[in-house]
Design a protein around this motif. Structure first.
Motif, PDB file in Angstrom:
ATOM      1  N   ASP A   1       9.778   3.756  14.072  1.00  0.00           N
ATOM      2  CA  ASP A   1       8.438   4.206  13.706  1.00  0.00           C
ATOM      3  C   ASP A   1       7.486   4.153  14.887  1.00  0.00           C
ATOM      4  O   ASP A   1       6.529   4.930  14.959  1.00  0.00           O
ATOM      5  N   ARG A   2       7.725   3.258  15.813  1.00  0.00           N
ATOM      6  CA  ARG A   2       6.860   3.147  16.987  1.00  0.00           C
ATOM      7  C   ARG A   2       6.998   4.358  17.907  1.00  0.00           C
ATOM      8  O   ARG A   2       6.124   4.619  18.728  1.00  0.00           O
ATOM      9  N   LEU A   3       8.108   5.076  17.763  1.00  0.00           N
ATOM     10  CA  LEU A   3       8.350   6.221  18.636  1.00  0.00           C
ATOM     11  C   LEU A   3       7.750   7.510  18.094  1.00  0.00           C
ATOM     12  O   LEU A   3       7.767   8.540  18.765  1.00  0.00           O
TER      13      LEU A   3
ATOM     14  N   PRO B   1      -3.701  -9.640   6.073  1.00  0.00           N
ATOM     15  CA  PRO B   1      -3.188  -8.411   6.700  1.00  0.00           C
ATOM     16  C   PRO B   1      -3.256  -8.440   8.217  1.00  0.00           C
ATOM     17  O   PRO B   1      -2.520  -7.685   8.883  1.00  0.00           O
ATOM     18  N   GLN B   2      -4.103  -9.330   8.790  1.00  0.00           N
ATOM     19  CA  GLN B   2      -4.226  -9.409  10.236  1.00  0.00           C
ATOM     20  C   GLN B   2      -3.333 -10.507  10.824  1.00  0.00           C
ATOM     21  O   GLN B   2      -3.502 -10.853  12.010  1.00  0.00           O
ATOM     22  N   HIS B   3      -2.424 -11.046  10.042  1.00  0.00           N
ATOM     23  CA  HIS B   3      -1.502 -12.046  10.568  1.00  0.00           C
ATOM     24  C   HIS B   3      -0.805 -11.471  11.800  1.00  0.00           C
ATOM     25  O   HIS B   3      -0.440 -10.276  11.825  1.00  0.00           O
ATOM     26  N   PRO B   4      -0.627 -12.292  12.852  1.00  0.00           N
ATOM     27  CA  PRO B   4      -0.045 -11.769  14.102  1.00  0.00           C
ATOM     28  C   PRO B   4       1.272 -11.017  13.908  1.00  0.00           C
ATOM     29  O   PRO B   4       1.512  -9.983  14.557  1.00  0.00           O
ATOM     30  N   TYR B   5       2.141 -11.508  13.001  1.00  0.00           N
ATOM     31  CA  TYR B   5       3.430 -10.833  12.816  1.00  0.00           C
ATOM     32  C   TYR B   5       3.228  -9.465  12.155  1.00  0.00           C
ATOM     33  O   TYR B   5       3.813  -8.460  12.596  1.00  0.00           O
TER      34      TYR B   5
ATOM     35  N   VAL C   1       2.502  -3.351   9.721  1.00  0.00           N
ATOM     36  CA  VAL C   1       2.807  -3.179   8.298  1.00  0.00           C
ATOM     37  C   VAL C   1       1.834  -4.012   7.477  1.00  0.00           C
ATOM     38  O   VAL C   1       1.200  -4.955   7.978  1.00  0.00           O
ATOM     39  N   SER C   2       1.737  -3.674   6.191  1.00  0.00           N
ATOM     40  CA  SER C   2       0.879  -4.397   5.251  1.00  0.00           C
ATOM     41  C   SER C   2       1.660  -5.536   4.604  1.00  0.00           C
ATOM     42  O   SER C   2       2.896  -5.570   4.654  1.00  0.00           O
ATOM     43  N   PRO C   3       0.963  -6.468   3.936  1.00  0.00           N
ATOM     44  CA  PRO C   3       1.646  -7.636   3.354  1.00  0.00           C
ATOM     45  C   PRO C   3       2.529  -7.300   2.154  1.00  0.00           C
ATOM     46  O   PRO C   3       3.548  -7.967   1.929  1.00  0.00           O
ATOM     47  N   HIS C   4       2.154  -6.332   1.323  1.00  0.00           N
ATOM     48  CA  HIS C   4       2.943  -5.938   0.144  1.00  0.00           C
ATOM     49  C   HIS C   4       3.263  -7.113  -0.763  1.00  0.00           C
ATOM     50  O   HIS C   4       4.402  -7.275  -1.232  1.00  0.00           O
ATOM     51  N   GLY C   5       2.273  -7.964  -1.034  1.00  0.00           N
ATOM     52  CA  GLY C   5       2.437  -9.008  -2.029  1.00  0.00           C
ATOM     53  C   GLY C   5       2.978 -10.327  -1.535  1.00  0.00           C
ATOM     54  O   GLY C   5       3.086 -11.276  -2.320  1.00  0.00           O
ATOM     55  N   ILE C   6       3.344 -10.432  -0.252  1.00  0.00           N
ATOM     56  CA  ILE C   6       3.824 -11.728   0.242  1.00  0.00           C
ATOM     57  C   ILE C   6       2.623 -12.664   0.402  1.00  0.00           C
ATOM     58  O   ILE C   6       1.469 -12.229   0.372  1.00  0.00           O
ATOM     59  N   ARG C   7       2.908 -13.927   0.584  1.00  0.00           N
ATOM     60  CA  ARG C   7       1.821 -14.902   0.657  1.00  0.00           C
ATOM     61  C   ARG C   7       1.866 -15.658   1.980  1.00  0.00           C
ATOM     62  O   ARG C   7       2.787 -15.485   2.783  1.00  0.00           O
TER      63      ARG C   7
ATOM     64  N   ALA D   1       9.025  -2.774   4.754  1.00  0.00           N
ATOM     65  CA  ALA D   1       7.636  -2.350   4.590  1.00  0.00           C
ATOM     66  C   ALA D   1       7.402  -0.995   5.253  1.00  0.00           C
ATOM     67  O   ALA D   1       6.709  -0.130   4.709  1.00  0.00           O
ATOM     68  N   THR D   2       7.979  -0.783   6.419  1.00  0.00           N
ATOM     69  CA  THR D   2       7.833   0.497   7.116  1.00  0.00           C
ATOM     70  C   THR D   2       8.435   1.627   6.292  1.00  0.00           C
ATOM     71  O   THR D   2       7.831   2.700   6.152  1.00  0.00           O
ATOM     72  N   LEU D   3       9.642   1.408   5.743  1.00  0.00           N
ATOM     73  CA  LEU D   3      10.295   2.438   4.945  1.00  0.00           C
ATOM     74  C   LEU D   3       9.444   2.799   3.731  1.00  0.00           C
ATOM     75  O   LEU D   3       9.293   3.985   3.392  1.00  0.00           O
ATOM     76  N   HIS D   4       8.892   1.805   3.066  1.00  0.00           N
ATOM     77  CA  HIS D   4       8.077   2.089   1.878  1.00  0.00           C
ATOM     78  C   HIS D   4       6.797   2.817   2.244  1.00  0.00           C
ATOM     79  O   HIS D   4       6.398   3.775   1.562  1.00  0.00           O
TER      80      HIS D   4
END
Length: 837
Positions: A303-305, A132-136, A142-148, A211-214
């Motif tokens: 979302d940043r705004l 979850p702390q990956h730079p991107y 956003v959270s990983p939501h199951g990606i690897r 991820a933001t939308l969800h």
């Protein structure tokens, strides 16, 4: 663009022409281009990080190829020269080369995709969950939501609607994105929060946006990876989740010359009918928010705004999916939106014979215009403006602007909208209804139709709520014989006069089960020497199996117009079967009845209207009566089943089974057995039964009749001999012709003149003979000139007793005249008698 070339063009000329075509299509070409490469050449378009642009060119023969951009959704074929500039033989050779090359490339691409699929699945399975702390992820919040994650690369699988992984998108810490070489992307996506029965699905281009939308809305999201993949994914999702609404959330590429995200989102929404909308983030924050934001293109940027901006904009877009706003001058648009909701929600509204209809179960028994039906009968009813307005109010949210409150307010669907839609015949997109079936049935290709609702392939509405019907995967002859034995159980106690008569009863049932797939089918008539023998019960057993209720009974009137009106109104209701019950007069060759049996459609004028409609005739027609007399041309359209109890009072016989209770209890098994017989015979390619095909009923002959004979049962068509023997119409014709010649001689007379002469004392016998065939319905002692003319028209050209019924047109009086011409010496034209006008 085309260029004039002399001889074979140089590579530089080909490259220049290709670059010009790319620019014309809105795609920036690469600085350097390669020709005759073994696969696509990919390159970066403008300042984009990924290599979304591609091209491939072959220079053998006529230089040609293709180019495009996955990010921009561009995909164009290209050829250096137009067809008109090339010799026809050279152009044909070019097309052949291109077709062969396309086949080879497709095969090669599938092979690459399979190899890439294996690599993608293996890589994804070996990798651990994303940090979850990956730079991107941190940068995008956003959270990983199951990606690897593999090393410092995020792995996002591209999967189809069935969950199979076809490729991987990798994202490095700096946000650079790449796809696995050779992997399939079109129609693939990454789901976030998607379950088996979603009510709403959001589509987004990138993972961070999705991820933001969800996270902000809680709605399930599918990530399509780029704008060009929005349309393939939305089509795949609609096929997989037909009842889910779709909101396409595109990027707002407002700083580019072409707003690709907005254009592709709106284009993807247009390929679906109903239940779909599109939106892009609105960066105009208003005066309170400081006006339009200077940067940002997607919902992650929005979302940043402000934490609530995404939810507020998406909620508004979701609410608008069901909303129809009524504006002055926008009636066509309103009608399209309303119809789209009808189609998306699969409302049971269909078009039939130029009218909007809906299937309805009657709530009580009825006896109307000579037709008796039981409660629960399924029939087709016309859609009324009031009912349509109620339906549209139920399935959509209607609004209009109220100047008093300066805002939109909710309203009921305006009745003028419903009436306008009903009047738009010829423009409707709702399905065409070919008929209704209250049992599982077979399509023309032998496939099973068992699911309740409308079947697009056959055009049938199936209304069956019994246990599921499952047919053997590959039924054999032995399976068919066993199934036919089960199907015959309800008929075991009926006193059939012969095995052929028993086959007619089974033929009626098999015909009813497959009637919607048969172009035509013969009349099945049940006959007995006395009342109470079981004719109506036999018809009711067939009705109970086909519909779950006794067969609806219709009386067979004497007047041809009455017959036509009654049968036409029945056809409009699209019943599974029509039972002409307890016929007490000769069953003559009514034009209406003959047409319903031997024609695929029937055309008639609607009573009380000037409109002519055409409806399918795919309904089983049966008839019952004591000592039925089948007349004229109807004999070749009829299978006659004779039952004879051989007792004085057959109504006192007792059946071991209470069929009206037993049949409903075993209905599921009987339907499944009948369909197994038909499917087994069809799967065996319908072996020839060895008899002569029954004219006008070839498809029925090669399926129903063939299946019975194939299973070792008697041939039902052999009963036509009995139908012909019952034809009292020939005896009537012989009597009329003989008396006509004896009394009127060789004079040619109109129907009215014949009736006038029958008033003379010397014509009493001829008058009695004509009353037999043309008595007035309301005044039985009077000959009807209209009915006599129709009867003579039906007999025209028939030969009996050495005479032929002939018609002449009296040009002076503008009427038809009739006479009986001698044909005993047809080989001597000079001896033929002539009519005297």
């Amino acid at each position: 663009m085309s260029v004039k070339l002399s001889g074979r063009p140089a590579p530089r000329e080909i490259v220049e022409a290709l670059k010009a075509a790319m620019l014309q299509a809105g795609l920036e070409p690469p600085a350097d281009m390669q020709l005759d490469t073994p696969r696509l050449v990919r390159y970066r378009v403008g300042n984009e990080k990924d290599r979304s642009g591609w091209y491939r060119v072959h220079t053998d023969g006529i230089a040609a190829g293709a180019f495009g951009c996955w990010r921009l959704g561009i995909n164009e074929n290209w050829c250096l020269r137009r067809e008109t500039e090339v010799d026809p033989a050279e152009w044909a050779a070019h097309l052949a080369r291109m077709a062969e090359r396309k086949r080879a490339e497709e095969a090669e691409e599938k092979d690459r995709q399979r190899r890439a699929q294996a690599r993608a699945s293996s890589w994804f399975e070996r990798s651990g969950n994303a940090d979850p702390q990956h730079p991107y992820l941190s940068a995008k919040r956003v959270s990983p939501h199951g990606i690897r994650q593999s090393g410092d690369l995020l792995l996002i699988p591209a999967q189809d609607v069935h969950g199979a992984i076809w490729s991987l998108q990798t994202i490095d810490p700096q946000g650079s994105k790449r796809f696995l070489s050779g992997g399939r992307k079109q129609g693939c996506f990454y789901p976030i929060g998607l379950d088996d029965k979603p009510e709403l699905i959001l589509l987004a281009e990138g993972f961070a946006t999705g991820a933001t939308l969800h996270e902000r809305t809680g709605h399930p999201v599918t990530v399509t990876f780029d704008a060009g993949n929005l349309q393939p994914v939305v089509l795949a999702l609609r096929e997989r989740y037909p009842r889910a609404r779709v909101l396409i959330c595109g990027d707002n590429d407002r700083f580019k010359g072409t707003n690709t995200g907005k254009e592709k989102a709106s284009a993807a929404a247009r390929v679906l009918i109903g239940g779909v909308g599109w939106c892009v983030p609105d960066f105009d924050l208003g005066e309170a928010g400081g006006g339009e934001a200077p940067e940002g293109t997607d919902y992650n940027d929005l979302d940043r705004l402000g934490d609530s901006l995404v939810k507020r904009q998406i909620d508004a877009a979701v609410e608008a999916l069901r909303r129809i706003r009524v504006f002055g001058g926008q009636l066509p648009t309103v009608l399209r939106r309303a119809e789209a909701e009808i189609l998306f929600q699969r409302c049971d509204v269909y078009q039939r014979a130029g009218q909007l209809v809906r299937p309805v179960h009657t709530d009580k028994p009825a006896n109307t215009k000579g037709v008796r039906t039981t409660a629960g009968t399924l029939e087709i009813q016309l859609v009324t403006p009031e009912w349509l307005a109620l339906l549209l109010t139920r399935i959509a949210e209607w609004q209009k602007y109220d100047g008093r409150v300066k805002d939109y307010v909710n309203i009921d669907c305006p009745e003028k909208v419903a009436r306008a839609y009903l009047a738009a015949s010829g423009e409707w997109r709702v399905p065409v209804l070919r008929g209704v079936s209250e049992h599982p049935t077979l399509r023309q290709d032998g496939s099973l139709v068992a699911r309740r609702g409308f079947d697009d392939a056959s055009g049938l509405f199936v209304d069956y709520d019994g246990p599921p019907v499952h047919l053997p995967r590959a039924p054999t002859l032995e399976d068919a014989k066993a199934a036919l034995d089960v199907l015959a159980q309800p008929f075991e106690e009926f006193p059939f006069a012969s095995p052929e008569d028993r086959s007619v009863a089974l033929s009626a049932l098999l015909t009813g089960l497959a009637r919607k797939a048969l172009p035509t089918a013969p009349l099945h008539a049940f006959d007995a020497p006395a009342a109470g023998s079981g004719k109506s019960l036999l018809a009711d057993v067939i009705g109970l199996i086909l519909t779950g209720r006794p067969a609806p009974a219709a009386s067979y009137g004497r007047d041809p117009e009455e017959i036509q009106k009654r049968l036409s109104s029945l056809l409009m209701a699209a019943p599974s079967l029509i039972s002409l019950d307890n016929i007490e007069r000769p069953l003559d060759d009514s034009e209406t009845l003959c047409s319903l049996l031997s024609q695929q459609v029937y055309t008639f004028r609607i009573l009380g209207a000037s409109r002519v409609v055409t409806v399918p005739t795919n309904t089983l027609i049966i008839a019952t009566g004591n000592n039925l007399s089948i007349r004229g041309d109807l004999t070749r359209r009829t299978l006659l089943c004779r039952i004879d109890a051989g007792v004085e009072r057959p109504e006192f016989r007792e059946f071991k089974r209470d069929l009206k209770r037993w049949v409903p209890e075993h209905r599921h098994e009987l339907i499944m057995s009948g369909l197994t017989v038909l499917r087994a015979y069809h799967d065996e390619s319908r072996p020839a039964h060895g008899g002569k095909a029954l004219g006008s009923f070839e498809e029925w002959d090669s399926w129903v009749r063939g299946a019975l004979v194939w299973c070792g049962w008697a041939d039902p068509v052999r009963t036509q001999a009995a139908a012909e023997q019952s034809d009292g119409g020939r005896a009537e014709l012989e009597r009329v012709v003989t008396l006509w010649r004896a009394v009127l001689g060789d004079k040619a007379l109109s129907a009215a003149e014949v009736i006038e002469r029958c008033g003379m004392s010397s014509c009493v016998d001829l008058r009695d003979a004509l009353l037999e065939v043309a008595a007035d319905v309301r005044h039985p002692d009077t000959i009807s000139a209209r009915r006599l003319g129709r009867w003579l028209e039906r007999q025209r050209g028939r030969v009996v007793c050495g005479y032929r019924v002939e018609r002449r047109d009296d040009s002076c009086r503008k009427i038809a005249v009739w006479g009986m011409q001698t044909i005993a010496k047809v080989d001597m034209p000079e001896d033929r008698e002539r009519f005297e006008l």
